[in-house]
Design a protein around this motif. Structure first.
Motif, PDB file in Angstrom:
ATOM      1  N   LEU A 112      42.691  -2.859 -53.724  1.00  0.00           N
ATOM      2  CA  LEU A 112      42.587  -1.597 -54.155  1.00  0.00           C
ATOM      3  C   LEU A 112      43.320  -0.568 -55.325  1.00  0.00           C
ATOM      4  CD1 LEU A 112      42.390  -0.581 -50.344  1.00  0.00           C
ATOM      5  CD2 LEU A 112      40.219  -0.340 -51.848  1.00  0.00           C
ATOM      6  N   ARG A 113      42.934   0.123 -55.835  1.00  0.00           N
ATOM      7  CA  ARG A 113      43.266   0.971 -56.726  1.00  0.00           C
ATOM      8  C   ARG A 113      43.346   3.101 -55.931  1.00  0.00           C
ATOM      9  NH1 ARG A 113      38.661   1.104 -61.342  1.00  0.00           N
ATOM     10  NH2 ARG A 113      37.300   0.917 -59.313  1.00  0.00           N
ATOM     11  N   TYR A 114      44.801   3.176 -56.136  1.00  0.00           N
ATOM     12  CA  TYR A 114      44.542   4.516 -55.278  1.00  0.00           C
ATOM     13  C   TYR A 114      43.905   5.763 -55.482  1.00  0.00           C
ATOM     14  CZ  TYR A 114      46.975   8.800 -53.373  1.00  0.00           C
ATOM     15  OH  TYR A 114      47.252   9.796 -52.702  1.00  0.00           O
ATOM     16  N   GLY A 115      42.890   6.051 -54.805  1.00  0.00           N
ATOM     17  CA  GLY A 115      42.071   7.235 -55.129  1.00  0.00           C
ATOM     18  C   GLY A 115      40.886   6.749 -55.074  1.00  0.00           C
ATOM     19  N   LEU A 116      40.738   5.673 -55.763  1.00  0.00           N
ATOM     20  CA  LEU A 116      39.477   5.323 -56.283  1.00  0.00           C
ATOM     21  C   LEU A 116      38.476   4.433 -55.851  1.00  0.00           C
ATOM     22  CD1 LEU A 116      40.049   4.109 -59.937  1.00  0.00           C
ATOM     23  CD2 LEU A 116      39.373   6.381 -59.053  1.00  0.00           C
ATOM     24  N   VAL A 117      37.506   3.987 -55.461  1.00  0.00           N
ATOM     25  CA  VAL A 117      36.257   2.741 -54.152  1.00  0.00           C
ATOM     26  C   VAL A 117      36.166   2.552 -54.935  1.00  0.00           C
ATOM     27  CG1 VAL A 117      36.050   4.813 -52.314  1.00  0.00           C
ATOM     28  CG2 VAL A 117      34.800   4.543 -54.253  1.00  0.00           C
ATOM     29  N   ASN A 118      35.370   0.985 -54.804  1.00  0.00           N
ATOM     30  CA  ASN A 118      35.312  -0.223 -55.433  1.00  0.00           C
ATOM     31  C   ASN A 118      33.327   0.023 -54.848  1.00  0.00           C
ATOM     32  OD1 ASN A 118      38.167  -0.909 -54.835  1.00  0.00           O
ATOM     33  ND2 ASN A 118      36.782  -2.102 -56.913  1.00  0.00           N
ATOM     34  N   THR A 119      33.190   0.776 -55.858  1.00  0.00           N
ATOM     35  CA  THR A 119      31.653   1.602 -55.052  1.00  0.00           C
ATOM     36  C   THR A 119      30.590  -0.215 -55.353  1.00  0.00           C
ATOM     37  OG1 THR A 119      31.416   3.033 -56.460  1.00  0.00           O
ATOM     38  CG2 THR A 119      29.812   2.132 -56.056  1.00  0.00           C
ATOM     39  N   ILE A 120      29.587   0.015 -53.942  1.00  0.00           N
ATOM     40  CA  ILE A 120      28.822  -1.049 -53.802  1.00  0.00           C
ATOM     41  C   ILE A 120      27.055  -1.117 -54.872  1.00  0.00           C
ATOM     42  CG2 ILE A 120      26.840  -2.063 -53.123  1.00  0.00           C
ATOM     43  CD1 ILE A 120      29.474  -1.513 -50.038  1.00  0.00           C
ATOM     44  N   VAL A 121      26.866  -1.408 -55.787  1.00  0.00           N
ATOM     45  CA  VAL A 121      26.087  -0.647 -56.620  1.00  0.00           C
ATOM     46  C   VAL A 121      25.062  -1.525 -56.720  1.00  0.00           C
ATOM     47  CG1 VAL A 121      27.294  -0.333 -58.752  1.00  0.00           C
ATOM     48  CG2 VAL A 121      26.629  -2.021 -57.848  1.00  0.00           C
ATOM     49  N   ASP A 122      24.410  -2.544 -55.837  1.00  0.00           N
ATOM     50  CA  ASP A 122      23.604  -2.929 -55.387  1.00  0.00           C
ATOM     51  C   ASP A 122      22.764  -2.509 -54.584  1.00  0.00           C
ATOM     52  OD1 ASP A 122      23.776  -4.718 -57.643  1.00  0.00           O
ATOM     53  OD2 ASP A 122      25.120  -6.376 -56.670  1.00  0.00           O
ATOM     54  N   ASP A 123      21.703  -2.012 -54.221  1.00  0.00           N
ATOM     55  CA  ASP A 123      21.066  -2.059 -52.968  1.00  0.00           C
ATOM     56  C   ASP A 123      20.766  -3.506 -52.173  1.00  0.00           C
ATOM     57  OD1 ASP A 123      20.206   1.237 -53.818  1.00  0.00           O
ATOM     58  OD2 ASP A 123      18.121   0.033 -54.836  1.00  0.00           O
ATOM     59  N   VAL A 124      21.372  -4.384 -51.879  1.00  0.00           N
ATOM     60  CA  VAL A 124      21.124  -5.446 -51.177  1.00  0.00           C
ATOM     61  C   VAL A 124      22.179  -6.302 -51.072  1.00  0.00           C
ATOM     62  CG1 VAL A 124      20.372  -6.858 -50.113  1.00  0.00           C
ATOM     63  CG2 VAL A 124      18.512  -5.391 -51.131  1.00  0.00           C
ATOM     64  N   PRO A 132      30.969 -22.988 -43.378  1.00  0.00           N
ATOM     65  CA  PRO A 132      29.814 -23.004 -41.752  1.00  0.00           C
ATOM     66  C   PRO A 132      30.833 -21.809 -41.197  1.00  0.00           C
ATOM     67  CG  PRO A 132      30.665 -25.184 -41.985  1.00  0.00           C
ATOM     68  CD  PRO A 132      30.660 -25.094 -43.037  1.00  0.00           C
ATOM     69  N   LEU A 133      30.237 -21.105 -40.115  1.00  0.00           N
ATOM     70  CA  LEU A 133      30.955 -20.183 -39.206  1.00  0.00           C
ATOM     71  C   LEU A 133      29.917 -20.166 -37.681  1.00  0.00           C
ATOM     72  CD1 LEU A 133      32.540 -18.175 -38.488  1.00  0.00           C
ATOM     73  CD2 LEU A 133      31.226 -16.586 -39.021  1.00  0.00           C
ATOM     74  N   GLY A 134      30.312 -21.245 -37.257  1.00  0.00           N
ATOM     75  CA  GLY A 134      29.262 -21.403 -35.650  1.00  0.00           C
ATOM     76  C   GLY A 134      28.007 -21.925 -36.368  1.00  0.00           C
ATOM     77  N   ASP A 135      26.334 -21.566 -36.001  1.00  0.00           N
ATOM     78  CA  ASP A 135      25.783 -21.315 -35.732  1.00  0.00           C
ATOM     79  C   ASP A 135      25.065 -21.176 -37.717  1.00  0.00           C
ATOM     80  OD1 ASP A 135      24.678 -18.861 -35.439  1.00  0.00           O
ATOM     81  OD2 ASP A 135      23.816 -18.918 -33.461  1.00  0.00           O
ATOM     82  N   ILE A 136      26.207 -20.454 -37.972  1.00  0.00           N
ATOM     83  CA  ILE A 136      25.549 -20.022 -39.926  1.00  0.00           C
ATOM     84  C   ILE A 136      25.951 -21.738 -41.023  1.00  0.00           C
ATOM     85  CG2 ILE A 136      26.103 -18.753 -41.599  1.00  0.00           C
ATOM     86  CD1 ILE A 136      26.519 -16.679 -39.631  1.00  0.00           C
ATOM     87  N   ALA A 137      24.822 -22.233 -41.626  1.00  0.00           N
ATOM     88  CA  ALA A 137      25.624 -23.294 -41.923  1.00  0.00           C
ATOM     89  C   ALA A 137      26.109 -22.998 -43.590  1.00  0.00           C
ATOM     90  CB  ALA A 137      23.995 -23.913 -41.935  1.00  0.00           C
ATOM     91  N   ALA A 138      26.711 -23.892 -44.116  1.00  0.00           N
ATOM     92  CA  ALA A 138      26.936 -23.708 -45.571  1.00  0.00           C
ATOM     93  C   ALA A 138      26.153 -23.835 -46.625  1.00  0.00           C
ATOM     94  CB  ALA A 138      28.290 -25.145 -45.421  1.00  0.00           C
ATOM     95  N   GLY A 139      25.758 -22.835 -47.219  1.00  0.00           N
ATOM     96  CA  GLY A 139      24.994 -22.019 -48.225  1.00  0.00           C
ATOM     97  C   GLY A 139      24.000 -21.359 -46.966  1.00  0.00           C
ATOM     98  N   GLU A 140      23.897 -21.414 -46.149  1.00  0.00           N
ATOM     99  CA  GLU A 140      22.803 -19.627 -46.035  1.00  0.00           C
ATOM    100  C   GLU A 140      24.285 -18.327 -46.390  1.00  0.00           C
ATOM    101  OE1 GLU A 140      21.612 -18.037 -41.758  1.00  0.00           O
ATOM    102  OE2 GLU A 140      22.473 -20.192 -41.667  1.00  0.00           O
ATOM    103  N   ARG A 141      22.902 -17.524 -46.815  1.00  0.00           N
ATOM    104  CA  ARG A 141      22.817 -16.302 -47.238  1.00  0.00           C
ATOM    105  C   ARG A 141      21.847 -15.711 -46.226  1.00  0.00           C
ATOM    106  NH1 ARG A 141      20.767 -14.425 -53.364  1.00  0.00           N
ATOM    107  NH2 ARG A 141      22.769 -15.534 -53.684  1.00  0.00           N
ATOM    108  N   LEU A 142      22.863 -14.490 -46.121  1.00  0.00           N
ATOM    109  CA  LEU A 142      23.065 -13.335 -45.120  1.00  0.00           C
ATOM    110  C   LEU A 142      22.651 -12.265 -46.109  1.00  0.00           C
ATOM    111  CD1 LEU A 142      24.864 -13.481 -42.061  1.00  0.00           C
ATOM    112  CD2 LEU A 142      22.197 -14.449 -42.434  1.00  0.00           C
ATOM    113  N   GLN A 143      21.646 -11.392 -45.666  1.00  0.00           N
ATOM    114  CA  GLN A 143      21.159  -9.877 -47.014  1.00  0.00           C
ATOM    115  C   GLN A 143      21.248  -8.720 -45.953  1.00  0.00           C
ATOM    116  OE1 GLN A 143      17.516 -11.804 -48.349  1.00  0.00           O
ATOM    117  NE2 GLN A 143      18.717 -10.844 -50.494  1.00  0.00           N
TER     118      GLN A 143
END
Length: 666
Positions: A461-473, A481-492
């Motif tokens: 982090l930079r003090y006093g500033l935020v790292n803005t999420i610029v994308d809508d998604v 992998p994480l449990g039943d989420i496979a490597a290569g899977e994308r969540l939006q």
């Protein structure tokens, strides 16, 4: 230490759940005691009884009952006695409410109150205690009385106060009822709107008041911008209210016909009844029994016109479809049995931060609103993932009974809470925390420490500033992998929220495994194996973002939570893998189990449940739920197979007959 200041109240709520309505007669509404019509009252009660209801909540309109200080109106008491007899004759009981007070958008003082304070003026508090004690003395032994309420939404009548002031007022009135000889369960009728459920401190602390009362009664009238949030708001209120060892009664909920069509009101009733059942509620009191069209020119209805049409019966005495929904739900309760039941859960805990229920110095109410919104969205995602979720409060130490702990969109935890989380991880728990910088510019950033030790991650982090999420998604691309989420899977995930809050945590691994990265290759989900467990850090406030987006549910957080649950070894008795349908299991105290399915969507949904209960759903293994539909399926043979759901010959499964819906088993 045992509290010997009051006799124990026989808690009939656990074994005979309350299913009923808040009641004013259509003859007079709040003025029914001055226009009492015994014939109409009996007609109204007969309709309720014929539809399977067992209780009303009644109101002792203070100006009518006490026309002068320390003086009861004997004519009104005679009518009230007849009212109780009418309940007994109809096979109903009632829960009288003493200080009314506030009603349907207006406050109603007895003429003699003047400007005396309802909490702080000792003479006026004594008048309230005397009134409650006298009614308890005169009517406490009547068989039609199943409980008592001190007030109707006292925070709207008396206003906010300090916790000690509310405690003292409540203690004096409750003790007066007990001194009058009444032993039925008692609560305050305050709506459960204190800091532990809303984040706003009005003095009505559930934690502080719990030793004085026998049940907690949320009043819930949500106004949301998302259909699933609207359906589950009452369930979440019940979950928050249920942390203090007392039964939860959904004391007020309902829909004005001016705000909803009958069809959509029926959907709302069905969803609220079944989701609050899964949330642990033990009583339901709809607002209210009837419409009041013929008194529309009288206050409060003349200025709050929508209050005319909350009835389950219209002003001519004709039942609305919503009443039939209560009847069907009563059949579900009957099928659960009379020994009581509890939701099956415990492997997943949602952490309620201490900051949510504590107004620490130099913190703001906005922090607590943010916490609640993130928790609510996390609760929805957990239910959509069919997780056996329970709320645990950081202030109470976190039990250590769960395999997976969720700390959603977290800005604020205490040092003690973080230490406890570290202990849980070392002992074998999986802990997930998503980082949130807050929606205000006051000390903007996560008030957390120990990222490297606990999460194996260094923040950039930079003090006093935020790292803005610029994308809508926001995207999470899984490299491992994480449990039943496979490597290569994308969540939006759709991004949303106030500008300074729509921010991520720049970070790098110093020992953690990067499970997923964002669209720019930055670490988005990291897993640090530590001791026997694991600590997972999400650098995006997924739950907060979703909470700020209209019509967003279902959204992908449920999928992330499902993967976490699988990786942590969480047991899910029933899964449907479709976030539109939520499910849960109820276990009766005698051992029998019932599975509940709720379709929260306007779509016809076909699911094939995966279950540890050996659930068989016909040759195709499918459950069909029509739009906004529910189904309850009783588990059979549990005495031989405690965790199995048996079926009849040929694979047929019986849906509770009283449910009477279009849900079908294939």
């Amino acid at each position: 230490m045992t509290d010997t200041s009051r006799p124990p109240a026989p808690n009939t709520i656990e074994t005979r759940p309350w299913l009923g309505v808040n009641y004013w007669s259509r003859v007079g509404g709040p003025r029914m005691w001055s226009r009492y019509d015994a014939v109409v009252v009996r007609e109204e009660l007969a309709v309720l009884a014929a539809h399977g209801l067992n209780v009303t909540r009644s109101f002792c309109f203070w100006p009518d009952f006490v026309p002068e200080p320390s003086q009861l109106d004997e004519d009104v008491l005679e009518r009230f006695a007849d009212f109780l007899d009418a309940h007994a004759d109809a096979g109903l009981t009632t829960i009288p409410t003493f200080i009314v007070g506030h009603m349907s958008g207006e406050n109603w003082d007895p003429s003699w109150r003047g400007d005396r304070d309802l909490y702080r003026d000792v003479w006026l508090v004594a008048q309230q205690a005397w009134f409650a004690g006298e009614l308890a003395r005169r009517f406490g032994s009547h068989p039609a009385i199943s409980g008592w309420l001190v007030s109707n939404e006292m925070p709207l009548y008396g206003g906010p106060a300090t916790i000690p002031e509310v405690d003292a007022w409540a203690r004096l009135v409750v003790q007066a009822v007990r001194a009058g000889g009444a032993t039925q369960p008692i609560s305050l009728g305050d709506g459960a709107w204190g800091i532990e459920t809303t984040g706003s401190d009005n003095g009505y602390s559930l934690r502080s008041l719990a030793p004085l009362v026998d049940f907690v009664g949320p009043h819930v009238y949500p106004m949301q911008d998302d259909q699933v949030r609207q359906f589950l708001a009452a369930a979440f209120a019940c979950e928050l209210s249920g942390s203090f060892g007392l039964p939860v009664v959904l004391e007020e909920f309902g829909v004005s016909s001016d705000f909803s069509s009958d069809e959509n009101a029926t959907h709302y009733y069905r969803q609220v009844l079944h989701t609050t059942l899964l949330a642990g509620a033990k009583g339901w009191l709809a607002w209210n029994n009837c419409d009041y069209d013929h008194i529309r020119h009288e206050r409060p209805y003349s200025h709050h016109l929508f209050e005319l049409h909350f009835g389950l019966v219209d002003s001519t005495g004709k039942p609305k479809p919503q009443l039939h929904e209560l009847t069907r739900f009563g059949g579900v309760l009957d099928a659960l049995g009379d020994e009581g039941w509890e939701p099956v859960r415990g492997d997943v805990a949602l952490i309620v931060p201490t900051h949510f229920e504590t107004a620490f110095p130099f913190t703001t109410e906005q922090y607590r609103r943010d916490i609640r919104e993130g928790l609510f969205q996390a609760y929805i995602a957990a239910r959509e993932a069919d997780l056996p979720v329970v709320l645990e409060r950081e202030l109470d130490g976190l039990s250590g009974n769960a395999r997976l702990y969720l700390s959603p969109s977290t800005k604020l935890l205490t040092a003690e809470g973080l230490d406890r989380i570290g202990e849980l991880v070392e002992a074998g728990a999986w802990v997930y925390l998503s980082v949130f910088v807050g929606s205000t510019t006051n000390q903007r950033g996560p008030w957390l420490s120990g990222f490297e030790e606990l999460f194996g991650t260094r923040q950039l982090l930079r003090y006093g500033l935020v790292n803005t999420i610029v994308d809508d998604v926001v995207t999470l691309d899984f490299e491992r992998p994480l449990g039943d989420i496979a490597a290569g899977e994308r969540l939006q995930f759709r991004a949303g929220g106030e500008a300074s809050a729509r921010a991520y945590l720049p970070a790098e691994s110093v020992g953690a495994e990067v499970l997923a990265v964002d669209a720019y290759g930055n670490p988005a989900l990291l897993c640090h194996r530590k001791g026997k467990g694991a600590a997972l850090l999400c650098t995006y406030p997924l739950e907060y973002m979703a909470s700020q987006v209209p019509a967003v549910n279902p959204e992908s957080t449920w999928r992330l939570y499902s993967g976490l649950a699988e990786a942590a070894g969480v047991t899910r008795q029933v899964r449907v893998n479709d976030p539109r349908v939520i499910t849960g299991t109820l276990r009766a105290h005698g051992g029998r189990e019932t599975v509940v399915f709720v379709n929260t969507s306007p779509d016809r949904v076909v699911v094939a449940p995966i279950t540890t209960l050996d659930l068989e759903l016909g040759v195709e293994g499918e459950l069909v739920l029509e739009r906004f539909e529910t189904a309850t399926i009783a588990v059979t043979g549990c005495s031989e197979l405690p965790h199995a759901l048996g079926v009849a010959a040929g694979g047929a499964v019986a849906v509770a007959a009283a449910e009477g819906r279009d849900a079908s088993i294939r």
